[in-house]
Scaffold this active site. Structure first.
Site, short mmCIF file in Angstrom:
data_model
loop_
_atom_site.label_atom_id
_atom_site.label_comp_id
_atom_site.label_asym_id
_atom_site.label_seq_id
_atom_site.Cartn_x
_atom_site.Cartn_y
_atom_site.Cartn_z
N SER A 100 0.29 -1.37 0.17
CA SER A 100 0.19 -0.36 -0.05
C SER A 100 0.79 1.11 -0.20
CB SER A 100 -1.09 0.13 1.19
OG SER A 100 -1.42 0.98 1.22
N TYR A 158 -1.90 -0.05 10.25
CA TYR A 158 -1.92 -0.90 8.86
C TYR A 158 -0.11 -0.27 8.00
CZ TYR A 158 -3.52 -1.21 4.17
OH TYR A 158 -4.06 -1.84 2.70
#
Ligand SMILES: [Zn+2]
Length: 684
Positions: free
Chosen positions: A569, A582
């Site tokens: 990501s 995350y």
């Protein structure tokens, strides 16, 4: 063999077709064609055909005597009237006076005389049907008949079994010459009810659909009863290891061995379909199985599916599984060597220009376990297994009453390398990922589903893994190309293993991993609950490691390289506020990708990451988009296209990046950014 004729069903079909303007004869032709086509012991994947002689009217109202004969590409089990194209009889009958007729000219003649020019090509056995005077003609490659004709001296045996009611036609390759020879045999004794074609199959005929069908079933039963009455005791069995290895443990080795090496680390891979039953294993355990396999196919058109015949390998010993890869490799090499010799020696006999097909086996017989059909697609692999089951039935019957002695390989060659078949193959171009298996985690989410669909459209079979079984199955169905859905919690290593086992069981292995599943948790890092961070690491790091480990295990067994693709990501390189739970494991996953690239590059396994941002998905729902754009005081559209290109980035764009990495054969340890341009998150 059961006679399946049913008056009620037949009449209902006649009535239904009458409403569509289809006459009684053609309707009943459809009916018995379906009855024959539904029984694999009679007709298998194109190995049979039927016809009827009726009248048809063309566009200007002229009426013609026509032969409605099975069209190429139609499955007899589900045939419709348009699958039996009408060809004008006059021209077909005239052809009998010719001395020779080349295959291409025969096809041209048949096509030129179609009532409907958009019809499929009429069967290659059209002329044989035309030259026989009967209104209905049925043809099958019955395994019971093959048991009788696949003998060294079949002619007297055919006489013994069928008496004078059936004519005997020596082997000739299908086409004009066979049609003439068969018609001559019929003319010599027009009282026969059918013809037995040596090393090939059976024709029966009649004045109506039922008579031709009844005769087919009758003579197949005569053959079955003869085999049953005269069967010798069963052949000796081979000794099996005390502990057999499982099909799953040998499938990737076998799949790797039959892949066609194109050089420089490139392969044309195949899908393997494992098939087993008590009957299959009982026969494959025969001590003479390698001998039977080496003799060839039971009827010549099987060569289009399984080449010169099956390959038999030794039973795999679970205690010596480490040595088995070399055993398989040596058998595949020997098969390929023999196939090349078969091609070269037969090709040299004339000046015809041919392209050698790949020399790999399409059917592997494994004592103790069963068999593997191989093909460039799952469909082809399954067809090879289907053919294998019928090969077993024919050989078992032939060996029961004598010695299986099929058509010689020299006589098989012209059929396998038939110009019409070669032309068909040349037009059948594989897709970029044909033969490959991709496993996608988070496969039911927006990015996973788009990736499954795109990979399937490019020829791969997808194994869609998701927490939710129903959603996984739905995503696989939408992807198409025989893709499958598998439910698994990928934070549980046992469930990950089971998902990969499923991929191996259905397709034989795995070539591409798209490790895509993830979830986001928020919170300022200094105050983050430790359990939450660990939970995020389980999914956003350890699950990636767990799926990659399984993929690499299978890829190493296959020995044909592979691709690992990780959905990291933007957070992995450019942290967002309160997004540490995350971003931190994603950063670890980015380095995991590089570590795999480093440790397995020498095995041809590539590893790359895709760095996507701001994609509408389960991670960024419409509600979240509304709240975040609101918080920033911009419209949803502005928020979603807040990048250098000023365009929203979609799941489709991410799927395209994964596909790019799957196809970029010399790219590894790479990260591709799919975010429309974010200079703060740009790499290097
Ligand atoms: Zn045939």
């Amino acid at each position: 063999m059961k006679n399946l004729w049913n008056d009620d069903t037949a009449e209902k079909l006649v009535a239904d077709y009458a409403k569509k303007g289809v006459g009684r004869d053609l309707a009943l032709r459809v009916y018995t064609t379906r009855l024959l086509g539904g029984v694999p012991q009679l007709v298998l994947h194109g190995g049979g055909n039927t016809s009827c002689k009726i009248k048809a009217t063309d566009l200007v109202g002229d009426e013609w005597d026509v032969l409605c004969v099975k069209g190429s590409g139609w499955d007899m089990a589900v045939i419709e009237p348009q699958g039996l194209p009408a060809v004008k009889m006059g021209a077909l009958l005239k052809a009998r006076a010719l001395d020779t007729l080349a295959d291409e000219d025969m096809v041209a003649l048949q096509r030129a005389n179609l009532i409907d020019p958009s019809s499929p090509n009429p069967s290659v056995e059209t002329l044989l049907h035309a030259f026989l005077p009967h209104k209905f003609v049925d043809h099958t490659h019955s395994t019971a008949i093959l048991a009788i004709v696949d003998q060294e001296d079949s002619k007297p045996l055919v006489k013994t079994v069928f008496g004078s009611k059936m004519g005997y036609v020596p082997y000739i390759m299908p086409g004009f010459d066979l049609a003439k020879a068969a018609a001559d045999v019929f003319d010599a004794d027009p009282t026969v009810e059918g013809l037995i074609l040596d090393k090939h199959g059976i024709f029966t005929f009649g004045d109506d659909a039922r008579q031709a069908y009844d005769r087919m079933i009758h003579y197949v039963n005569v053959a079955e009863e003869y085999v049953a009455r005269n069967a010798k005791p069963k052949a000796a069995k081979s000794a099996l290891p005390a502990k057999l290895a499982t099909p799953a443990s040998i499938a990737p080795m076998l799949r790797g061995a039959v892949a066609v090496a194109r050089g420089e680390g490139r392969f044309d891979r195949m899908i393997s379909d494992f098939r087993t039953s008590e009957a299959i294993v009982d026969f494959i355990n025969s001590a003479a199985i390698a001998d039977y396999a080496g003799r060839g196919v039971s009827t010549p058109d099987l060569s289009i599916r399984i080449k010169t015949g099956p390959m038999a390998v030794p039973a795999p010993d679970a205690d010596k599984i480490g040595d088995y890869k070399a055993v398989i490799k040596s058998h595949v090499d020997a098969f390929a060597k023999e196939y090349r010799a078969y091609f070269e020696s037969n090709d040299a006999l004339d000046d015809v220009k041919r392209t050698m097909l790949d020399p790999m086996p399409r059917l592997t017989l494994v004592p103790g376990l069963g068999m593997f059909g191989h093909g460039r697609t799952l469909k082809d692999a399954r067809i090879a297994s289907d053919v294998g089951e019928m090969w077993i039935e024919a050989v078992r019957g032939a060996e029961a009453i004598g010695r299986f002695h099929p058509l010689s390989k020299a006589d098989l060659f012209p059929l396998e390398y038939w110009s019409l078949e070669q032309a068909k193959l040349a037009s059948n171009k594989p897709k970029p990922l044909t033969g490959q298996v991709v496993l996608i985690t988070g496969g039911a989410g927006a990015i996973g589903a788009a990736t499954a669909k795109l990979f399937a459209d490019n020829g791969a079979h997808a194994v869609v893994v998701d927490l939710d079984a129903e959603k996984a199955a739905d995503s696989a169905k939408k992807a198409g190309n025989n893709s499958i859905g598998v439910a698994a919690d990928i934070t549980d290593p046992a469930q990950v293993r089971a998902a990969f086992d499923k991929a191996v069981a259905v397709f034989g292995g795995v070539d591409i991993l798209v490790s895509n599943a993830g979830a986001a948790w928020e919170g300022r890092i200094g105050e983050l609950d430790d359990a939450l961070l660990r939970k995020s690491f389980e999914l956003n790091f350890f699950a990636h490691q767990s799926v990659a480990q399984n993929a690499v295990r299978i890829m190493l067994e296959q020995g044909t390289g592979g691709v690992l693709l990780f959905n990291t990501s933007k957070q992995a390189v450019n942290p967002g506020p309160k997004f540490g739970a995350y971003g931190v494991p994603k950063a670890a996953t980015l380095f995991l990708s590089r570590q795999y690239a480093l440790d397995y590059g020498a095995h041809g396994i590539r590893s790359n990451a895709v760095n996507a941002d701001r994609i509408r998905s389960g991670l960024l729902t419409d509600a979240m988009i509304a709240s975040r754009s609101g918080a920033r005081g911009v419209s949803e559209k502005e928020y979603m296209s807040g990048n250098l290109l000023g365009q929203e980035v979609t799941a489709q764009d991410v799927a395209q990046a994964f596909l790019h990495h799957a196809l970029a054969e010399r790219t590894t340890a790479d990260v591709t950014t799919v975010d429309g341009g974010n200079i703060a998150a740009a790499l290097r």
